[in-house]
Scaffold this motif. Sequence first.
Motif, PDB file in Angstrom:
ATOM      1  N   GLY A 138     -19.594   4.918  16.875  1.00  0.00           N
ATOM      2  CA  GLY A 138     -18.597   4.098  17.554  1.00  0.00           C
ATOM      3  C   GLY A 138     -17.983   4.844  18.709  1.00  0.00           C
ATOM      4  N   ARG A 190     -19.118  -5.746  23.637  1.00  0.00           N
ATOM      5  CA  ARG A 190     -18.439  -6.891  23.043  1.00  0.00           C
ATOM      6  C   ARG A 190     -18.139  -7.897  24.159  1.00  0.00           C
ATOM      7  NH1 ARG A 190     -19.486  -4.077  19.083  1.00  0.00           N
ATOM      8  NH2 ARG A 190     -18.055  -3.456  17.422  1.00  0.00           N
ATOM      9  N   ARG A 221     -16.282  -4.955  12.654  1.00  0.00           N
ATOM     10  CA  ARG A 221     -17.019  -3.934  13.398  1.00  0.00           C
ATOM     11  C   ARG A 221     -16.099  -2.995  14.179  1.00  0.00           C
ATOM     12  NH1 ARG A 221     -21.084  -6.614  17.286  1.00  0.00           N
ATOM     13  NH2 ARG A 221     -19.267  -7.916  17.684  1.00  0.00           N
ATOM     14  N   GLU A 222     -14.829  -2.989  13.825  1.00  0.00           N
ATOM     15  CA  GLU A 222     -13.888  -2.098  14.507  1.00  0.00           C
ATOM     16  C   GLU A 222     -13.117  -1.260  13.501  1.00  0.00           C
ATOM     17  OE1 GLU A 222     -15.370  -4.601  17.266  1.00  0.00           O
ATOM     18  OE2 GLU A 222     -14.002  -5.516  15.834  1.00  0.00           O
ATOM     19  N   GLU A 242     -24.745   6.202  22.682  1.00  0.00           N
ATOM     20  CA  GLU A 242     -24.724   4.816  22.248  1.00  0.00           C
ATOM     21  C   GLU A 242     -23.920   3.971  23.225  1.00  0.00           C
ATOM     22  OE1 GLU A 242     -23.946   7.343  20.225  1.00  0.00           O
ATOM     23  OE2 GLU A 242     -25.307   7.191  18.523  1.00  0.00           O
ATOM     24  N   THR A 286     -20.959   0.359  16.135  1.00  0.00           N
ATOM     25  CA  THR A 286     -22.259  -0.269  16.381  1.00  0.00           C
ATOM     26  C   THR A 286     -22.575  -1.340  15.347  1.00  0.00           C
ATOM     27  OG1 THR A 286     -23.368   1.501  15.166  1.00  0.00           O
ATOM     28  CG2 THR A 286     -23.223   1.742  17.576  1.00  0.00           C
ATOM     29  N   HIS A 298     -19.004  -3.179  28.091  1.00  0.00           N
ATOM     30  CA  HIS A 298     -19.955  -2.218  27.525  1.00  0.00           C
ATOM     31  C   HIS A 298     -19.262  -0.859  27.503  1.00  0.00           C
ATOM     32  CE1 HIS A 298     -23.289  -5.094  28.110  1.00  0.00           C
ATOM     33  NE2 HIS A 298     -22.544  -5.471  29.131  1.00  0.00           N
ATOM     34  N   ASP A 348     -28.002  -3.364  26.190  1.00  0.00           N
ATOM     35  CA  ASP A 348     -27.377  -2.128  25.706  1.00  0.00           C
ATOM     36  C   ASP A 348     -28.438  -1.069  25.410  1.00  0.00           C
ATOM     37  OD1 ASP A 348     -24.964  -3.472  25.901  1.00  0.00           O
ATOM     38  OD2 ASP A 348     -24.712  -3.715  23.737  1.00  0.00           O
ATOM     39  N   VAL A 406     -21.983   0.369  23.116  1.00  0.00           N
ATOM     40  CA  VAL A 406     -21.446  -0.671  22.242  1.00  0.00           C
ATOM     41  C   VAL A 406     -20.840  -1.727  23.147  1.00  0.00           C
ATOM     42  CG1 VAL A 406     -19.796  -1.191  20.419  1.00  0.00           C
ATOM     43  CG2 VAL A 406     -20.912   1.051  20.469  1.00  0.00           C
ATOM     44  N   ARG A 418     -20.369   5.842  24.483  1.00  0.00           N
ATOM     45  CA  ARG A 418     -19.749   6.849  23.640  1.00  0.00           C
ATOM     46  C   ARG A 418     -19.828   8.220  24.299  1.00  0.00           C
ATOM     47  NH1 ARG A 418     -21.039  10.726  20.384  1.00  0.00           N
ATOM     48  NH2 ARG A 418     -23.261  10.377  20.594  1.00  0.00           N
TER      49      ARG A 418
END
Length: 173
Positions: free
Chosen positions: A157, A75, A129-130, A71, A103, A4, A55, A73, A7
């Motif tokens: 992001g 993965r 998403r990157e 935020e 995001t 996790h 999240d 984010v 930002r």
Amino acid sequence: MRIHLLRAINVGGTAKLPMAELRELATGLGATDVSTYIASGNLLCTPPGDAGSFDRDLEQAIDAQYGFFREVVSRSREEVAAALAAHPFEVVEPKFSYVTFLTAAPAPEAVAAAREVPTGEDRWEVIGREMHVRYADGAGRPQMKHATIGRRLGVAGTARNLSTVQKLLDLTA
């Protein structure tokens, strides 16, 4: 276990959040196997239930306790490993190359609009998403306006250099 990424935590004198307190928040929300890596908002844990819900709950808990929204984010380890493997640029210096975990995947027209921003010798590419970035002279002396590109992409992001990305993978192995 998931990675996790928060930002803009503990950078530039704003959004102060001690990592011990972040671990307490995550544990209080039901996460297990909780740890952090360096003070820039890298949380490793097994969230209870749906990762996306965790999240959002973590974002709300931070806002409620600290008075600022950031935020989160996340993965899976596999998604982070795939993002690292997909880095499209030659890595001259790992600290000059970054993965920005977004995001959501930006719309093709947003990517086209972001391409209009001059970058000098810096390079960026969106893959799913990157957003992958290679700074010619390092992130401290960017030639491109990363914030302008991010606004045009239309999705939030958070960036980590390749050394940090690799360390997060090592810690979740």
